[in-house]
Motif scaffolding. Structure first.
Motif, short mmCIF file in Angstrom:
data_model
loop_
_atom_site.label_atom_id
_atom_site.label_comp_id
_atom_site.label_asym_id
_atom_site.label_seq_id
_atom_site.Cartn_x
_atom_site.Cartn_y
_atom_site.Cartn_z
N SER A 1 -4.77 7.14 0.73
CA SER A 1 -4.86 6.49 2.04
C SER A 1 -6.28 6.00 2.31
O SER A 1 -6.49 4.87 2.77
CB SER A 1 -4.43 7.46 3.14
OG SER A 1 -3.12 7.93 2.93
N VAL B 1 -1.64 2.59 6.55
CA VAL B 1 -2.80 1.72 6.40
C VAL B 1 -2.36 0.26 6.32
O VAL B 1 -2.84 -0.60 7.07
CB VAL B 1 -3.62 2.10 5.15
CG1 VAL B 1 -4.75 1.09 4.92
CG2 VAL B 1 -4.19 3.50 5.28
N GLU C 1 -4.03 11.90 0.45
CA GLU C 1 -5.16 11.64 1.35
C GLU C 1 -6.18 10.71 0.71
O GLU C 1 -6.70 9.79 1.36
CB GLU C 1 -5.83 12.96 1.75
CG GLU C 1 -7.04 12.80 2.66
CD GLU C 1 -6.69 12.23 4.03
OE1 GLU C 1 -7.60 11.70 4.70
OE2 GLU C 1 -5.51 12.33 4.44
N THR D 1 0.84 -1.21 0.00
CA THR D 1 0.00 0.00 0.00
C THR D 1 0.87 1.25 0.00
O THR D 1 0.56 2.22 0.70
CB THR D 1 -0.93 0.04 1.23
OG1 THR D 1 -0.11 0.12 2.43
CG2 THR D 1 -1.84 -1.16 1.31
N HIS E 1 -7.07 2.87 0.30
CA HIS E 1 -6.43 1.67 0.85
C HIS E 1 -7.25 1.12 2.03
O HIS E 1 -7.37 -0.10 2.19
CB HIS E 1 -5.01 1.98 1.31
CG HIS E 1 -4.03 2.17 0.19
ND1 HIS E 1 -3.86 1.26 -0.82
CD2 HIS E 1 -3.14 3.18 -0.06
CE1 HIS E 1 -2.92 1.69 -1.65
NE2 HIS E 1 -2.48 2.85 -1.21
N GLY F 1 0.83 8.15 4.80
CA GLY F 1 -0.53 7.72 5.14
C GLY F 1 -0.87 6.37 4.55
O GLY F 1 -1.47 5.52 5.21
N ALA F 2 -0.50 6.17 3.30
CA ALA F 2 -0.77 4.89 2.65
C ALA F 2 0.00 3.76 3.32
O ALA F 2 -0.54 2.67 3.54
CB ALA F 2 -0.38 4.99 1.16
#
Length: 342
Positions: free
Chosen positions: A48, A90, A45, A8, A51, A86-87
């Motif tokens: 994320s 996750v 954003e 991710t 995902h 952010g990704a």
């Protein structure tokens, strides 16, 4: 040993299962291209959030594809960097939570090591040692590879990666995001040498790359060839695409030849999104035949980000007993030279 791999790092959600005896037994991939196309690039954003929506359903689909239950998974590998923070969080959070719930080890994997090892999933994998050209939207690197975790960075891009330059130039030509493949298609109809682009940093020693200047050169060439309506004739678009692509390919080939000469190695691995470019593959194959070497690359589906490469890299490391704590720790910036040999 069966390893669940989760990828991710950017705009693809990839989940796969690698079995020590049977090889790759499940591979699920979801691309976010349609989500980001309207913005001309990846919006972190939005990446994320998507995902979050897609990872668990893809894990369920992968288990179903492999005809397995959760208690038949022996470990989990996930991308912990480099990538969008952010990704990465996750995938890391989901992987760590499942590892705790299933009572199995989990390990964060370096995204570029996954790409580097992706050709090992093919029927004719390369033997160590080799030179790896990792070429994608975020990275352009030449790496000396003596074994898993035995990496020496020989050169890298000091500004735009090759894939990034492809996408930016495609946008200048009015192509939709991601534009690399569309630009390559235009280039097929281009007239060779109508425009001559520079081969950056090839007239000096070293193995570093620079592609931002090619984008600027393309912009200036486009501006100089607009018709009275302020548009480009189609053939001129084709010819500019051809000239740009050939400049990138020539630059990569010159640096690869130089790296092979300096190390004395006879095997070249090319991986990452740009490695799917057919002209690049054809010309590198011709180069390696000329010098008596071999070139290896993953199938096109494994050139872009995918869970299969993470599952395989995780298998190699988890099999050797490597694991990490339950702490959720991601590394948006992470050098491969920091990795342990296994």
């Amino acid at each position: 040993m069966r390893i669940l791999g989760i990828e991710t790092s950017c705009d693809e959600t990839g989940v796969a299962i690698f079995d020590e005896q049977e090889g790759l037994i499940a591979n699920q991939l979801y691309s976010q291209i349609d989500i980001h196309a309207d913005y001309g690039g990846v919006v972190p954003e939005l990446a994320s959030r998507d995902h979050i929506r897609k990872t668990l359903p893809l894990i369920q689909q992968a288990l179903k594809e492999a005809n397995l239950n959760a208690d038949q998974i022996d470990g989990i590998a996930y991308t912990s960097g480099p990538g969008l923070v952010g990704a990465l969080l996750v995938g890391s959070t989901i992987a760590r939570s499942l590892a705790y719930a299933w009572n199995v080890p989990a390990l964060g994997i370096h995204h570029m090591e996954g790409h580097l090892l992706a050709p090992m999933l093919e029927d004719n994998p390369p033997a160590f040692p080799f030179i790896a050209l990792l070429v994608s939207g975020g990275h352009t690197q030449l790496v000396k590879v003596d074994g898993v975790g035995q990496y020496e960075l020989l050169g890298e891009s000091i500004d735009d990666a090759a894939g990034e330059a492809f996408d930016k130039t495609a946008k200048l030509l009015g192509l939709d995001y991601p534009g690399g493949a569309a630009l390559a298609k235009l280039a097929e109809q281009g007239v060779a040498e109508r425009f001559i682009f520079p081969r950056p940093m090839t007239d000096r020693p070293g193995l570093d790359f620079s592609f931002s200047g090619l984008k600027t050169f393309a912009a200036n060439t486009i501006q100089a060839n607009l018709n009275e309506q302020g548009q480009l004739d189609q053939q001129i678009r084709n010819d500019i695409a051809h000239a740009f692509q050939q400049a990138v390919i020539d630059t990569l080939m010159i640096k690869c030849r130089r790296a092979l000469q300096e190390t004395g190695y006879q095997r070249l691995v090319i991986a990452g999104g740009v490695s799917a470019n057919q002209q690049l593959r054809t010309q590198l194959a011709a180069l390696m035949k000329q010098i008596g070497g071999e070139v290896f690359y993953p199938r096109p589906a494994f050139c872009t980000d995918n869970g299969a490469m993470i599952a395989y890299a995780g298998f190699l490391r988890l099999k050797k007993g490597e694991s990490s704590s339950l702490a959720i720790n991601v590394k948006p910036r992470w050098s491969m030279t920091e990795l342990k040999a296994v």
